[in-house]
Design an enzyme around this catalytic site. Structure first.
Site, mmCIF file in Angstrom:
data_model
loop_
_atom_site.group_PDB
_atom_site.id
_atom_site.type_symbol
_atom_site.label_atom_id
_atom_site.label_comp_id
_atom_site.label_asym_id
_atom_site.label_seq_id
_atom_site.Cartn_x
_atom_site.Cartn_y
_atom_site.Cartn_z
ATOM 1 N N CYS A 191 0.887 -1.162 0.000
ATOM 2 C CA CYS A 191 0.000 0.000 0.000
ATOM 3 C C CYS A 191 0.918 1.203 0.000
ATOM 4 O O CYS A 191 1.568 1.498 1.008
ATOM 5 C CB CYS A 191 -0.909 0.038 1.227
ATOM 6 S SG CYS A 191 -1.859 1.594 1.326
ATOM 7 N N CYS A 244 -0.767 4.287 2.414
ATOM 8 C CA CYS A 244 -0.608 4.177 3.870
ATOM 9 C C CYS A 244 -0.340 2.727 4.251
ATOM 10 O O CYS A 244 0.801 2.298 4.247
ATOM 11 C CB CYS A 244 -1.800 4.762 4.618
ATOM 12 S SG CYS A 244 -3.419 4.209 4.093
ATOM 13 N N SER A 245 -1.375 1.969 4.570
ATOM 14 C CA SER A 245 -1.129 0.598 5.017
ATOM 15 C C SER A 245 -2.361 -0.264 4.801
ATOM 16 O O SER A 245 -2.674 -1.116 5.616
ATOM 17 C CB SER A 245 -0.757 0.597 6.495
ATOM 18 O OG SER A 245 -1.765 1.297 7.210
ATOM 19 N N CYS A 246 -3.114 -0.019 3.733
ATOM 20 C CA CYS A 246 -4.309 -0.817 3.447
ATOM 21 C C CYS A 246 -3.879 -2.277 3.317
ATOM 22 O O CYS A 246 -2.824 -2.573 2.741
ATOM 23 C CB CYS A 246 -4.975 -0.327 2.172
ATOM 24 S SG CYS A 246 -5.520 1.392 2.306
#
Lengths: 204, 105
Positions: free
Chosen positions: A108, A111-113
């Site tokens: 991702c 961000c951090s999906c």
């Protein structure tokens, strides 16, 4: 600030971020913007229930049950719901299958999906700038650092997750696993193999 | 993979923060796309000084993002958040060790 005085007059002061989180929680629950019971359910779910073992069950079933694999390809949400796994933010899970020609890897860059319902909270490296920046630019180098060297002819395809679409890598079924049941197969499926930075284990 | 390597959070406040954010989104206070956009912007800003490690840095950025989002939307103004933080700090410092810590109200 840990200290060990048994006769210390006051309670241990939590860290600055812990106090800031407590402040927000107090404000939001007092205003009725979040329900404390809902908070508890989410905490319990992500601390104890959800984790890579769920994704591993999905991969094992995809290996052993062609009908399930077909359903996963056409309607992953429906296939997962049948296994009692559902998303939280209405996100869409897409299963990407490794083949001798293509190896899939997930990142991702925003961000951090991450497919939480299948893999839980992402590991630190997935959330680090180093991985997020380099996975797209030099995936083979990153893979080598994870100890994965792919055959020359196998391409690497990198999938960038979003708030709406989360990817689950279905690794190739290891050789020598013909007689194994789903539980034994699931035991071979590592978290990293479902992100694409690892390969599944081999039967002992 | 050891159990430790798979522990989802390093500290309890990170879990609380995560749950709070997800609960707000599920209650319709903001969409998850709004969240990821704000969070992505914070990560980018914080990452300019030095690369973020994905652990402490990451959760700090998460907290800054949530505070900012709540302040912008008026759900929790800065001044309010600061006041409640101070109340909690005072409560911890004045509650005898071993007793439950509470704030008034």
């Amino acid at each position: 600030m840990p200290h060990d005085h048994h006769d210390h007059p006051h309670s241990l002061l939590p860290s600055d971020p812990a106090l800031r989180v407590k402040a927000l929680e107090t404000i939001l629950t007092r205003k009725g913007l979040v329900d404390p019971a809902a908070l508890d359910v989410i905490l319990e779910t992500y601390e104890k229930k959800v984790g890579p073992h769920l994704g591993a069950q999905v991969v094992a079933r995809a290996w052993s049950d062609p009908q399930f694999l077909a359903a996963l390809r056409t309607d992953a949400a429906g296939a997962l719901a049948d296994m009692g796994i559902s998303g939280r933010q209405g996100e869409h899970v897409v299963a990407v299958e490794n083949t001798p020609e293509v190896h899939n890897m997930v990142v991702c860059t925003l961000c951090s999906c991450y497919p939480w319902p299948l893999l839980g909270i992402p590991p630190a490296w997935y959330k680090s700038d180093a991985y997020r920046a380099r996975a797209v630019r030099e995936p083979r180098k990153v893979l080598a650092e994870f100890g994965v060297t792919l055959p020359e002819g196998q391409k690497v395809r990198v999938w960038d997750s979003t708030a709406e679409v989360r990817y689950l890598v279905i690794p190739m079924r290891p050789e020598g696993t013909d007689g194994l049941d789903d539980a034994a197969l699931a035991a071979l499926v590592t978290r990293d193999s479902m992100i694409g930075t690892g390969l599944p284990g081999r039967p002992a | 993979m050891t159990e430790d390597a798979l522990a989802p959070f390093d500290e309890p406040w990170q879990a609380q923060l995560f749950a709070l954010t997800v609960a707000l989104s599920e209650a319709g206070r903001f969409s998850w796309a709004e969240w990821t956009e704000s969070f992505g912007a914070t990560l980018k800003e914080h990452g300019r000084a030095r690369p973020l490690d994905g652990q402490g840095d990451y959760w700090n950025a998460w907290l800054v993002t949530l505070e900012g989002l709540l302040a912008r939307t008026g759900m929790a103004a800065r001044e309010e958040a600061d006041r409640f933080r101070a109340l909690w700090e005072a409560a911890y410092l004045s509650t005898p060790h071993g007793q439950p810590v509470r704030i008034a109200g």
